[in-house]
Design a protein around this motif. Sequence first.
Motif, short mmCIF file in Angstrom:
data_model
loop_
_atom_site.label_atom_id
_atom_site.label_comp_id
_atom_site.label_asym_id
_atom_site.label_seq_id
_atom_site.Cartn_x
_atom_site.Cartn_y
_atom_site.Cartn_z
N VAL A 133 22.89 2.56 -26.11
CA VAL A 133 23.51 3.68 -25.45
C VAL A 133 23.06 3.39 -23.74
O VAL A 133 22.02 3.13 -23.90
CB VAL A 133 23.53 5.07 -25.86
CG1 VAL A 133 24.16 5.25 -27.38
CG2 VAL A 133 22.07 5.56 -25.95
N ILE A 134 24.31 3.76 -22.98
CA ILE A 134 23.77 3.94 -21.70
C ILE A 134 23.84 5.31 -21.24
O ILE A 134 25.12 5.95 -21.40
CB ILE A 134 24.84 3.15 -20.71
CG1 ILE A 134 24.73 1.53 -21.05
CG2 ILE A 134 24.48 3.30 -19.28
CD1 ILE A 134 25.49 0.79 -20.40
N VAL A 135 22.50 5.72 -20.78
CA VAL A 135 22.56 7.38 -20.42
C VAL A 135 22.61 7.10 -19.01
O VAL A 135 21.76 6.79 -18.40
CB VAL A 135 21.29 7.92 -20.95
CG1 VAL A 135 21.49 9.45 -20.79
CG2 VAL A 135 21.45 7.75 -22.61
N GLY B 47 20.52 13.23 -20.03
CA GLY B 47 21.81 13.13 -19.38
C GLY B 47 22.85 12.76 -20.03
O GLY B 47 22.71 12.95 -21.53
N LYS B 48 24.29 12.44 -19.69
CA LYS B 48 25.26 12.30 -20.47
C LYS B 48 25.36 10.58 -20.92
O LYS B 48 24.84 9.78 -20.07
CB LYS B 48 26.55 12.50 -19.79
CG LYS B 48 26.60 14.30 -19.82
CD LYS B 48 28.21 14.31 -19.26
CE LYS B 48 28.46 15.75 -19.25
NZ LYS B 48 29.03 16.19 -20.57
N GLY C 200 29.92 10.69 -23.88
CA GLY C 200 30.19 12.00 -23.26
C GLY C 200 29.39 13.12 -23.64
O GLY C 200 29.12 14.36 -23.15
N ASP C 201 28.27 12.56 -24.88
CA ASP C 201 27.35 13.62 -25.37
C ASP C 201 26.17 13.70 -24.35
O ASP C 201 25.86 12.63 -23.84
CB ASP C 201 27.03 13.02 -26.53
CG ASP C 201 27.78 13.55 -27.79
OD1 ASP C 201 28.90 14.29 -27.72
OD2 ASP C 201 27.69 12.76 -28.87
N THR C 202 25.69 14.93 -24.25
CA THR C 202 24.26 15.24 -23.63
C THR C 202 23.13 15.03 -24.54
O THR C 202 23.06 15.55 -25.73
CB THR C 202 24.33 16.51 -23.15
OG1 THR C 202 25.64 16.75 -22.17
CG2 THR C 202 23.07 16.77 -22.15
N LEU D 242 21.51 16.63 -27.45
CA LEU D 242 20.95 18.26 -26.89
C LEU D 242 22.12 19.36 -27.31
O LEU D 242 23.48 19.10 -27.10
CB LEU D 242 20.84 18.16 -25.50
CG LEU D 242 20.32 19.22 -24.81
CD1 LEU D 242 18.86 19.47 -25.31
CD2 LEU D 242 20.45 19.12 -23.08
N CYS D 243 21.61 20.21 -27.99
CA CYS D 243 22.61 21.20 -28.61
C CYS D 243 22.96 22.25 -27.26
O CYS D 243 21.86 22.74 -26.59
CB CYS D 243 22.15 22.12 -29.68
SG CYS D 243 23.22 23.66 -30.23
N GLN D 244 24.18 22.83 -27.15
CA GLN D 244 24.49 23.55 -25.77
C GLN D 244 24.30 24.73 -26.11
O GLN D 244 23.78 25.74 -25.08
CB GLN D 244 26.04 23.17 -25.39
CG GLN D 244 26.44 22.05 -25.16
CD GLN D 244 25.37 21.45 -23.94
OE1 GLN D 244 25.11 22.33 -22.83
NE2 GLN D 244 25.20 20.06 -23.78
#
Length: 113
Positions: A38-40, A26-27, A11-13, A76-78
């Motif tokens: 990981v799968i992005v 991507g997420k 769920g992280d970007t 990626l920081c929002q």
Amino acid sequence: MSQPKLNVKTGDTVVVISGANKGKSGKIQRAFPKTGKVIVEGVAMVKRHQKPRGQGMPGGIVEKEAPIPASNVMLLCQSCKKATRVAHKFLEDDKNKKKKVRVCKKCGAAFDN
């Protein structure tokens, strides 16, 4: 051999920082801590030739995401909109329990709320 530590969760970007997909973001759809991959979403697309399985399942060439090493992605920081490393801080909640949260190294914003 110990398991590699992943600094990212499902769920992280994230932004890809190395490899053929450098610069894409991507997420995270799935994380595999045992293999460190990981799968992005929308990154590292591969084509699979799939046979028809059963009724209503057509065969053909299917595009899907391939796993990439977790060391090739950065969170990626929002708040500051930049790729950043992750720090850990302990925050106290309402019941005086300490909760470990991930924090942006650049601006200090918390990822886990």
